[in-house]
Write a protein that holds these residues in place. Structure first.
Motif, PDB file in Angstrom:
ATOM      1  N   ARG A 141      39.631  10.105  45.748  1.00 59.33           N
ATOM      2  CA  ARG A 141      38.420   9.081  45.596  1.00 59.33           C
ATOM      3  C   ARG A 141      38.850   7.839  44.505  1.00 59.33           C
ATOM      4  O   ARG A 141      38.407   6.916  44.379  1.00 59.33           O
ATOM      5  N   HIS A 142      40.031   8.279  44.017  1.00 59.07           N
ATOM      6  CA  HIS A 142      40.493   7.244  42.889  1.00 59.07           C
ATOM      7  C   HIS A 142      41.542   6.066  43.772  1.00 59.07           C
ATOM      8  O   HIS A 142      41.756   4.997  43.095  1.00 59.07           O
ATOM      9  N   LEU A 143      41.796   6.280  44.912  1.00 63.77           N
ATOM     10  CA  LEU A 143      42.528   5.420  45.756  1.00 63.77           C
ATOM     11  C   LEU A 143      41.384   4.427  46.386  1.00 63.77           C
ATOM     12  O   LEU A 143      40.665   4.867  47.010  1.00 63.77           O
ATOM     13  N   GLU A 144      41.827   3.083  46.199  1.00 61.91           N
ATOM     14  CA  GLU A 144      41.261   2.121  47.079  1.00 61.91           C
ATOM     15  C   GLU A 144      41.922   1.651  48.202  1.00 61.91           C
ATOM     16  O   GLU A 144      43.164   1.498  48.134  1.00 61.91           O
ATOM     17  N   GLN A 145      41.147   1.566  49.077  1.00 63.74           N
ATOM     18  CA  GLN A 145      41.950   1.515  50.579  1.00 63.74           C
ATOM     19  C   GLN A 145      41.745  -0.060  51.025  1.00 63.74           C
ATOM     20  O   GLN A 145      40.931  -0.733  51.181  1.00 63.74           O
ATOM     21  N   LYS A 146      43.074  -0.566  51.232  1.00 63.01           N
ATOM     22  CA  LYS A 146      43.105  -1.816  51.683  1.00 63.01           C
ATOM     23  C   LYS A 146      43.904  -2.026  53.058  1.00 63.01           C
ATOM     24  O   LYS A 146      44.760  -1.127  53.367  1.00 63.01           O
ATOM     25  N   ASP A 147      43.807  -2.929  53.663  1.00 61.64           N
ATOM     26  CA  ASP A 147      44.744  -3.141  54.710  1.00 61.64           C
ATOM     27  C   ASP A 147      46.298  -3.347  54.392  1.00 61.64           C
ATOM     28  O   ASP A 147      46.316  -3.944  53.063  1.00 61.64           O
ATOM     29  N   ASP A 148      47.038  -2.882  55.009  1.00 66.75           N
ATOM     30  CA  ASP A 148      48.706  -2.926  54.594  1.00 66.75           C
ATOM     31  C   ASP A 148      49.048  -4.293  54.845  1.00 66.75           C
ATOM     32  O   ASP A 148      49.897  -4.758  53.814  1.00 66.75           O
ATOM     33  N   ASP A 149      48.602  -4.982  55.490  1.00 62.83           N
ATOM     34  CA  ASP A 149      49.054  -6.316  56.002  1.00 62.83           C
ATOM     35  C   ASP A 149      47.878  -7.322  56.112  1.00 62.83           C
ATOM     36  O   ASP A 149      46.942  -6.863  56.584  1.00 62.83           O
ATOM     37  N   ILE A 150      48.189  -8.794  55.859  1.00 60.97           N
ATOM     38  CA  ILE A 150      47.113  -9.746  56.371  1.00 60.97           C
ATOM     39  C   ILE A 150      47.220  -9.440  58.175  1.00 60.97           C
ATOM     40  O   ILE A 150      48.174  -9.842  58.808  1.00 60.97           O
ATOM     41  N   THR A 151      46.099  -9.103  58.802  1.00 59.61           N
ATOM     42  CA  THR A 151      46.251  -9.172  60.126  1.00 59.61           C
ATOM     43  C   THR A 151      45.379 -10.311  60.787  1.00 59.61           C
ATOM     44  O   THR A 151      44.529 -10.857  60.215  1.00 59.61           O
ATOM     45  N   LEU A 152      45.716 -10.525  62.204  1.00 59.62           N
ATOM     46  CA  LEU A 152      44.925 -11.575  62.789  1.00 59.62           C
ATOM     47  C   LEU A 152      43.987 -10.744  63.438  1.00 59.62           C
ATOM     48  O   LEU A 152      43.708 -10.256  64.421  1.00 59.62           O
ATOM     49  N   ASN A 153      42.651 -11.111  62.645  1.00 64.87           N
ATOM     50  CA  ASN A 153      41.540 -10.285  63.133  1.00 64.87           C
ATOM     51  C   ASN A 153      40.663 -10.921  64.304  1.00 64.87           C
ATOM     52  O   ASN A 153      40.178 -10.382  65.022  1.00 64.87           O
ATOM     53  N   GLY A 154      40.716 -12.179  64.502  1.00 67.89           N
ATOM     54  CA  GLY A 154      39.936 -12.943  65.352  1.00 67.89           C
ATOM     55  C   GLY A 154      40.957 -13.906  66.107  1.00 67.89           C
ATOM     56  O   GLY A 154      41.847 -14.551  65.617  1.00 67.89           O
ATOM     57  N   LYS A 155      40.447 -14.036  67.747  1.00 63.79           N
ATOM     58  CA  LYS A 155      41.237 -15.109  68.270  1.00 63.79           C
ATOM     59  C   LYS A 155      40.257 -15.794  69.018  1.00 63.79           C
ATOM     60  O   LYS A 155      39.265 -15.190  69.604  1.00 63.79           O
ATOM     61  N   HIS A 156      40.238 -16.947  69.286  1.00 68.15           N
ATOM     62  CA  HIS A 156      39.553 -17.968  69.938  1.00 68.15           C
ATOM     63  C   HIS A 156      40.079 -19.063  70.674  1.00 68.15           C
ATOM     64  O   HIS A 156      41.128 -19.473  70.503  1.00 68.15           O
ATOM     65  N   ILE A 157      39.435 -19.276  71.925  1.00 68.77           N
ATOM     66  CA  ILE A 157      39.727 -20.273  72.817  1.00 68.77           C
ATOM     67  C   ILE A 157      38.619 -21.116  73.304  1.00 68.77           C
ATOM     68  O   ILE A 157      37.663 -20.413  73.556  1.00 68.77           O
ATOM     69  N   GLY A 158      38.634 -22.470  73.254  1.00 68.94           N
ATOM     70  CA  GLY A 158      37.582 -23.133  73.514  1.00 68.94           C
ATOM     71  C   GLY A 158      37.878 -24.606  74.360  1.00 68.94           C
ATOM     72  O   GLY A 158      39.113 -24.890  74.124  1.00 68.94           O
ATOM     73  N   ALA A 159      36.935 -25.063  74.884  1.00 67.27           N
ATOM     74  CA  ALA A 159      37.078 -26.297  75.513  1.00 67.27           C
ATOM     75  C   ALA A 159      35.915 -27.318  75.118  1.00 67.27           C
ATOM     76  O   ALA A 159      34.911 -26.681  75.233  1.00 67.27           O
ATOM     77  N   ALA A 160      36.077 -28.499  74.978  1.00 63.55           N
ATOM     78  CA  ALA A 160      34.892 -29.510  74.590  1.00 63.55           C
ATOM     79  C   ALA A 160      35.259 -30.849  75.321  1.00 63.55           C
ATOM     80  O   ALA A 160      36.292 -31.128  75.613  1.00 63.55           O
ATOM     81  N   VAL A 161      33.932 -31.758  75.263  1.00 60.51           N
ATOM     82  CA  VAL A 161      33.913 -33.100  75.558  1.00 60.51           C
ATOM     83  C   VAL A 161      34.048 -33.703  74.188  1.00 60.51           C
ATOM     84  O   VAL A 161      33.379 -33.315  73.198  1.00 60.51           O
ATOM     85  N   THR A 162      34.957 -34.538  74.203  1.00 62.80           N
ATOM     86  CA  THR A 162      35.250 -35.191  72.784  1.00 62.80           C
ATOM     87  C   THR A 162      35.094 -36.677  72.570  1.00 62.80           C
ATOM     88  O   THR A 162      35.488 -37.656  73.589  1.00 62.80           O
ATOM     89  N   LEU A 163      34.285 -37.220  71.685  1.00 61.61           N
ATOM     90  CA  LEU A 163      34.250 -38.532  71.360  1.00 61.61           C
ATOM     91  C   LEU A 163      34.899 -38.922  69.994  1.00 61.61           C
ATOM     92  O   LEU A 163      34.638 -38.333  68.904  1.00 61.61           O
ATOM     93  N   ILE A 164      35.889 -40.007  70.091  1.00 64.83           N
ATOM     94  CA  ILE A 164      36.539 -40.209  69.083  1.00 64.83           C
ATOM     95  C   ILE A 164      36.483 -41.665  68.469  1.00 64.83           C
ATOM     96  O   ILE A 164      36.518 -42.605  69.521  1.00 64.83           O
ATOM     97  N   ARG A 165      36.314 -42.166  67.314  1.00 66.20           N
ATOM     98  CA  ARG A 165      36.373 -43.366  66.692  1.00 66.20           C
ATOM     99  C   ARG A 165      37.711 -43.513  66.107  1.00 66.20           C
ATOM    100  O   ARG A 165      37.642 -42.863  64.999  1.00 66.20           O
ATOM    101  N   ARG A 166      38.651 -44.389  66.520  1.00 63.35           N
ATOM    102  CA  ARG A 166      39.795 -44.543  65.661  1.00 63.35           C
ATOM    103  C   ARG A 166      40.253 -46.000  65.835  1.00 63.35           C
ATOM    104  O   ARG A 166      39.669 -47.080  66.419  1.00 63.35           O
TER     105      ARG A 166
END
Length: 245
Positions: A220-245
């Protein structure tokens, strides 16, 4: 993140102060609409490595024991906006605001050795904000590579809906992710300042769990944490893009 953002915009302000440009010449904004496919995978390694087998009513040692297991896979629409400044039409520094919807199956399991697994079909709203930089390597309308860009954004994504579900199943994680996103694309000029085209976005999300005691309360005295920072999420997307430059 806030300190880095302030530093970036201070550098931009210093650069613009020495450049003979009108304010209207350096305004940059971007709007895009598309779809995003997301995969999430959360699990925490047990430090005790003991699991309570209810059928045999005994403790079982498992060196690869995980708990608080949550996964998701789905697809949804995304709306994205960026506003900032650009330098000599090659580099844009911006703030990023947007949102997407995650529509798919959310799956839960308390322990990797559990037989029971729960799942829900649901649509969840994901607002976000961040900052980033974009580079246009070619600025020459006669060049076929004109309008190609590469950019990177760091943003915080709020996982609305996850916290309520995690509490329902006794799973504990932060209700937000830090996402590093890279986008590639090309636009074609349609007016003096505006261009339209497409972009592809690739991102990875990092999130940690809140401080919780191991599921069976062996220590009970041990607080559990992830051992390392892990890649929890992965995303891939595509979009129509309008740019003002």
């Amino acid at each position: 993140m806030k300190r880095v953002a302030v530093l970036i915009f201070c550098l931009v302000a210093a650069s613009l102060a020495s450049a003979p440009l009108e304010f209207g010449d350096v305004i940059y904004y971007e709007l895009s609409a598309g779809a995003i496919y997301s995969v999430s995978d959360y699990k925490t390694k047990s430090k005790t490595n003991y699991y309570h087998d209810l059928e045999r009513d005994e403790m079982v040692y498992d060196k690869d024991l995980y708990y608080n297991i949550y996964s998701y896979e789905g697809l949804g629409p995304q709306l994205d906006s960026k506003i900032g400044v650009h330098l000599f039409k090659r580099i844009a520094l911006f703030l990023n605001f947007g949102c997407f919807w995650s529509s798919g199956e959310h799956r839960y399991k308390l322990y990797s050795r559990d037989k029971e697994e729960y799942s829900e079909e649901e649509v969840r709203f994901r607002p976000y904000w961040g900052f980033g930089i974009k580079w246009f390597p070619v600025v020459d309308e006669r060049n076929p590579f004109d309008g190609i860009f590469i950019g990177t954004t760091i943003k915080g994504v709020f996982l609305n809906g996850n916290e309520k579900a995690w509490e329902k199943y006794g799973i504990f994680y932060e209700n937000g992710e830090t996402v590093l996103e890279v986008d590639l694309g090309k636009v074609w000029k349609i007016s003096e300042h505006h261009s339209v085209g497409f972009s592809v976005k690739l991102g990875g999300g990092f999130a940690g769990n809140t401080e919780q005691v191991d599921g069976f309360r062996v220590d009970r005295h041990l607080e559990q944490k992830d051992d390392d920072i892990t890649l929890n999420g992965k995303h891939i997307g595509a979009a129509v893009t309008l740019i003002r430059r």
